[in-house]
Design an enzyme around this catalytic site. Structure first.
Site, mmCIF file in Angstrom:
data_model
loop_
_atom_site.group_PDB
_atom_site.id
_atom_site.type_symbol
_atom_site.label_atom_id
_atom_site.label_comp_id
_atom_site.label_asym_id
_atom_site.label_seq_id
_atom_site.Cartn_x
_atom_site.Cartn_y
_atom_site.Cartn_z
ATOM 1 N N ASP A 37 0.810 -1.222 0.000
ATOM 2 C CA ASP A 37 0.000 0.000 0.000
ATOM 3 C C ASP A 37 0.844 1.273 0.000
ATOM 4 O O ASP A 37 0.315 2.382 0.054
ATOM 5 C CB ASP A 37 -0.961 0.011 1.190
ATOM 6 N N GLU A 39 3.150 2.172 2.322
ATOM 7 C CA GLU A 39 3.682 2.564 3.624
ATOM 8 C C GLU A 39 5.091 2.000 3.817
ATOM 9 O O GLU A 39 5.422 0.932 3.321
ATOM 10 C CB GLU A 39 2.768 2.068 4.743
ATOM 11 N N ARG A 94 11.768 26.181 4.154
ATOM 12 C CA ARG A 94 11.393 27.511 3.655
ATOM 13 C C ARG A 94 10.033 27.960 4.180
ATOM 14 O O ARG A 94 9.674 29.139 4.054
ATOM 15 C CB ARG A 94 11.399 27.511 2.121
ATOM 16 N N HIS A 127 17.687 27.433 5.392
ATOM 17 C CA HIS A 127 17.191 28.667 4.784
ATOM 18 C C HIS A 127 17.130 29.804 5.807
ATOM 19 O O HIS A 127 17.519 30.936 5.514
ATOM 20 C CB HIS A 127 15.812 28.421 4.172
ATOM 21 N N LYS A 188 18.218 44.166 -5.450
ATOM 22 C CA LYS A 188 16.955 43.949 -6.160
ATOM 23 C C LYS A 188 16.021 45.130 -5.921
ATOM 24 O O LYS A 188 15.796 45.532 -4.783
ATOM 25 C CB LYS A 188 16.275 42.658 -5.690
ATOM 26 N N ARG A 190 12.157 46.415 -7.161
ATOM 27 C CA ARG A 190 10.936 46.138 -7.910
ATOM 28 C C ARG A 190 10.471 47.420 -8.612
ATOM 29 O O ARG A 190 10.205 48.425 -7.968
ATOM 30 C CB ARG A 190 9.837 45.597 -6.991
ATOM 31 N N ASP A 214 24.240 30.717 -3.654
ATOM 32 C CA ASP A 214 22.960 30.791 -2.947
ATOM 33 C C ASP A 214 22.738 29.505 -2.166
ATOM 34 O O ASP A 214 23.525 28.558 -2.282
ATOM 35 C CB ASP A 214 21.813 31.034 -3.934
ATOM 36 N N SER A 218 15.729 26.650 -7.311
ATOM 37 C CA SER A 218 14.494 25.937 -7.657
ATOM 38 C C SER A 218 14.201 26.098 -9.149
ATOM 39 O O SER A 218 14.523 25.245 -9.956
ATOM 40 C CB SER A 218 13.327 26.438 -6.813
ATOM 41 N N THR A 219 13.640 27.222 -9.536
ATOM 42 C CA THR A 219 13.368 27.449 -10.962
ATOM 43 C C THR A 219 14.612 27.929 -11.703
ATOM 44 O O THR A 219 14.738 27.734 -12.906
ATOM 45 C CB THR A 219 12.259 28.492 -11.153
#
Length: 284
Positions: A37, A39, A94, A127, A188, A190, A214, A218-219
């Protein structure tokens, strides 16, 4: 001191086996499998009083996290008096604050659960290091700076180490100080709801090699944007590194095309996990 390797650390097995005798540590055999199953089933097959359990918790179904708890329970049941959890990558790290009413502080829940069984917790490049306060026992945030610096020493030469933002500046500083080179960070700003302007702070990269450091990729969008800016500013070669390669689909390929080399540590197994944290684990 016995060493137990969970499923989330099997990619480190060969190197740990090769080097563990020099550190006078022995492996403890465990049986790990899945029921039909799905587990998890674990069984400790040896004896002892103290053990280091190495387990990254990067699995998408949280099975490595559950396995870490089951191993802790099994070892306590076997009579082990002291358990040390070495978690190269800690899942949920995170999720360290409440942003909307009704949310948990997920990393707190994870650390408290681990603390039921484990006396000490060692993680790599958390993080938010302040969240170690959630663990009820001794908790240590290990730095991969020396391993990263060693890997890039000959490649970077008299170059520059940059952080992608101010929050990562201490990581860049740690690597740069070992290498004896300059360091700085990107600022940075904006300028619209969908656009962020990035510029390196007070540093000339013209004709120089640059290493961007860093904790997590991720992306890879931030790294690609930073690399493109550095090219426009006349940087020579651009290297990108991080402790944890939590790569979204296609991120490795996209970042690799934008830079001269992408290399992360092996807290998580990826095609670009070229920097080993095993020596740091075996020193514990």
């Amino acid at each position: 001191m016995k060493i137990v390797l969970g499923s989330g650390a099997q990619h480190l097995k060969n190197e740990i086996e090769e080097k563990s005798q020099s550190y006078k540590k022995e492996f403890l055999e465990v049986e790990i499998k899945k029921f039909p199953d799905g587990e998890k089933y674990v069984r400790v097959l040896g004896e002892g009083e103290e053990a280091i359990i190495v387990q990254s918790t990067y699995s998408p179904q949280d099975e490595h996290l559950i396995e870490l708890l089951l191993l802790g329970d099994a070892l306590k049941e076997k009579g082990f008096k002291k358990l040390i959890a070495v978690v190269p990558y800690l899942a949920y790290s995170r999720q360290d604050r409440v942003t909307k009413d009704g949310e948990p502080i997920s990393v707190r829940a994870v650390m408290k659960a681990i603390g039921i069984y484990y006396d000490e917790l060692y993680v790599f490049d958390l993080h938010n290091p302040k969240t170690l306060e959630f663990f009820p026992g001794k908790a240590v945030n290990l730095s991969p700076a020396r391993a990263i610096a060693s890997y890039f020493k000959d490649k970077l030469g008299e170059g520059i180490v940059l952080a992608p933002d101010k929050g990562a500046l201490e990581r860049a500083r740690a690597v740069a100080e070992i290498l004896g080179v300059e360091f700085s960070h990107f600022e940075k700003k904006r300028i619209s709801p969908t656009e962020v302007q990035m510029t390196p702070v007070d540093i000339d990269v013209t004709g120089k090699n640059v290493l961007i450091v860093d904790d997590i990729i991720s992306t890879g969008g931030t790294m690609i944007r930073a690399a493109n800016i550095l090219k426009e500013m006349g940087a020579k070669k651009i290297y990108v590194t991080a402790t944890h390669g939590v790569f979204a689909k296609g991120a490795i390929e996209r970042v690799s095309k934008a830079v001269d080399e992408l290399a992360v540590t092996n807290t998580i197994p990826t095609p670009v996990s070229k920097i080993s944290i095993v020596p740091d684990i075996l020193k514990l």
